[in-house]
Design a protein around this motif. Structure first.
Motif, short mmCIF file in Angstrom:
data_model
loop_
_atom_site.label_atom_id
_atom_site.label_comp_id
_atom_site.label_asym_id
_atom_site.label_seq_id
_atom_site.Cartn_x
_atom_site.Cartn_y
_atom_site.Cartn_z
N LYS A 14 15.39 5.81 1.88
CA LYS A 14 14.44 5.80 0.77
C LYS A 14 14.64 4.57 -0.11
CE LYS A 14 13.94 10.81 0.59
NZ LYS A 14 14.08 12.00 -0.24
N GLU A 15 15.69 3.82 0.18
CA GLU A 15 15.95 2.60 -0.58
C GLU A 15 14.92 1.55 -0.22
OE1 GLU A 15 18.26 1.82 -3.02
OE2 GLU A 15 18.53 4.00 -2.97
N PRO A 16 14.32 0.90 -1.22
CA PRO A 16 13.33 -0.13 -0.89
C PRO A 16 13.98 -1.34 -0.23
CG PRO A 16 13.73 -0.08 -3.25
CD PRO A 16 14.49 1.07 -2.65
N GLU A 17 13.26 -1.93 0.70
CA GLU A 17 13.74 -3.13 1.36
C GLU A 17 13.48 -4.33 0.46
OE1 GLU A 17 12.82 -5.76 5.41
OE2 GLU A 17 11.66 -3.94 5.00
N SER A 43 5.90 0.53 -0.97
CA SER A 43 5.40 1.54 -0.04
C SER A 43 3.87 1.55 -0.07
CB SER A 43 5.92 2.92 -0.43
OG SER A 43 5.32 3.35 -1.64
N GLN A 44 3.27 2.13 0.96
CA GLN A 44 1.81 2.24 0.98
C GLN A 44 1.31 3.06 -0.21
OE1 GLN A 44 -0.42 0.57 2.98
NE2 GLN A 44 -1.82 1.37 1.44
N ALA A 45 2.08 4.07 -0.63
CA ALA A 45 1.69 4.87 -1.78
C ALA A 45 1.65 4.02 -3.05
CB ALA A 45 2.65 6.05 -1.96
N ARG A 87 -2.51 -9.41 -8.37
CA ARG A 87 -1.51 -9.94 -9.30
C ARG A 87 -0.55 -8.84 -9.73
NH1 ARG A 87 -6.13 -12.56 -11.57
NH2 ARG A 87 -5.97 -11.26 -13.44
N HIS A 88 -1.05 -7.62 -9.90
CA HIS A 88 -0.18 -6.50 -10.27
C HIS A 88 0.81 -6.23 -9.14
CE1 HIS A 88 0.09 -2.46 -12.57
NE2 HIS A 88 1.19 -2.63 -11.87
N MET A 89 0.35 -6.30 -7.89
CA MET A 89 1.26 -6.11 -6.75
C MET A 89 2.34 -7.18 -6.73
SD MET A 89 -1.02 -4.96 -3.52
CE MET A 89 -2.64 -4.38 -3.98
N ILE A 90 1.96 -8.42 -7.04
CA ILE A 90 2.93 -9.51 -7.08
C ILE A 90 4.01 -9.20 -8.11
CG2 ILE A 90 3.25 -11.94 -7.75
CD1 ILE A 90 0.47 -12.47 -6.45
N LEU A 138 4.57 -7.49 2.10
CA LEU A 138 3.99 -6.16 1.96
C LEU A 138 3.18 -5.74 3.18
CD1 LEU A 138 2.78 -6.25 -1.78
CD2 LEU A 138 4.99 -5.48 -0.84
N GLY A 139 3.00 -6.67 4.12
CA GLY A 139 2.22 -6.37 5.32
C GLY A 139 0.73 -6.43 5.08
N LEU A 140 0.31 -7.09 4.01
CA LEU A 140 -1.11 -7.17 3.66
C LEU A 140 -1.74 -8.50 4.05
CD1 LEU A 140 -0.91 -5.53 0.12
CD2 LEU A 140 -1.58 -4.45 2.28
#
Length: 155
Positions: A14-17, A43-45, A87-90, A138-140
Motif C-alpha cells: 500500500k506504500e506509494p511508489e 493511484s487511479q482513485a 497541474r493539480h496532479m503535478i 502516472l501512466g497517463l
C-alpha cells in the motif's frame, strides 16, 4: 493446467511508489548537477478524484436561458478544466520539489496550488519537461521519442 487461485497476489504494498527522474536541465545545484524530481505514483482513485474536482455539470439552456429538454429529460452540460486538473496532479505527485510547501507558496505569492507548477517552472520547456515526466510516471502519457523518458530514468 489449473490456475492457482490465491488472492495473496492481489495484496500488494500500500506504500506509494516514488520514482526519481532528471529535472529540467535549466535547474542545477551549486556543482552544476541537474536536480532530480521525486514523483509519487498516484493511484487511479487519486487521479479520478482530482479529475472529478475540475468537472462541473449544469443544466443546458437555450438562448433564452430556458432548460433544454430531450425525450422528457433535462439535458446536462459537462465542462472540464483539464489544464487545472493536470497541474493539480503535478502538485500532488511531485514530492521534490514539494509544490505545496508553505514557504515556497509564500515566495511565489500563491494561494492556489494549481498555480504553483506555472510559477516554479515558468519557462515553457521546463514546464513541459516536468509535466511529461509526471504524466509518464502516472501512466497517463507515453514516453517521448526524444530519448528522455521515465523508463530510462528508472534504470
Amino acid at each position: 493446467m489449473a490456475t492457482k487461485k490465491d488472492l495473496k497476489y492481489f495484496m500488494r504494498s500500500k506504500e506509494p511508489e516514488i520514482v526519481t527522474v532528471p529535472g529540467p536541465d535549466t535547474i542545477r545545484d551549486e556543482e552544476g548537477n541537474i536536480l532530480p524530481l521525486e514523483i509519487k505514483v498516484l493511484s487511479q482513485a487519486e487521479i479520478t478524484k482530482i479529475n472529478d474536482m475540475y468537472r462541473t455539470r449544469t443544466i443546458a439552456t437555450d438562448k433564452k436561458n430556458n432548460p433544454l429538454i430531450y425525450m422528457g429529460e433535462v439535458v446536462w452540460k459537462t465542462e472540464r478544466d483539464s489544464a487545472r486538473a493536470s497541474r493539480h496532479m503535478i502538485v500532488e505527485a511531485l514530492q521534490f520539489p514539494d509544490l505545496k510547501d508553505k514557504q515556497l507558496m509564500e515566495y511565489y505569492g500563491c494561494v492556489d496550488i494549481t498555480e504553483m507548477p506555472l510559477k516554479v517552472f515558468p519557462k515553457s520547456d521546463e514546464y513541459q519537461h516536468v509535466s511529461r515526466m509526471v504524466m509518464q510516471a502516472l501512466g497517463l502519457a507515453a514516453p517521448a521519442n526524444d530519448g528522455e523518458d521515465i523508463e530510462d530514468a528508472k534504470n
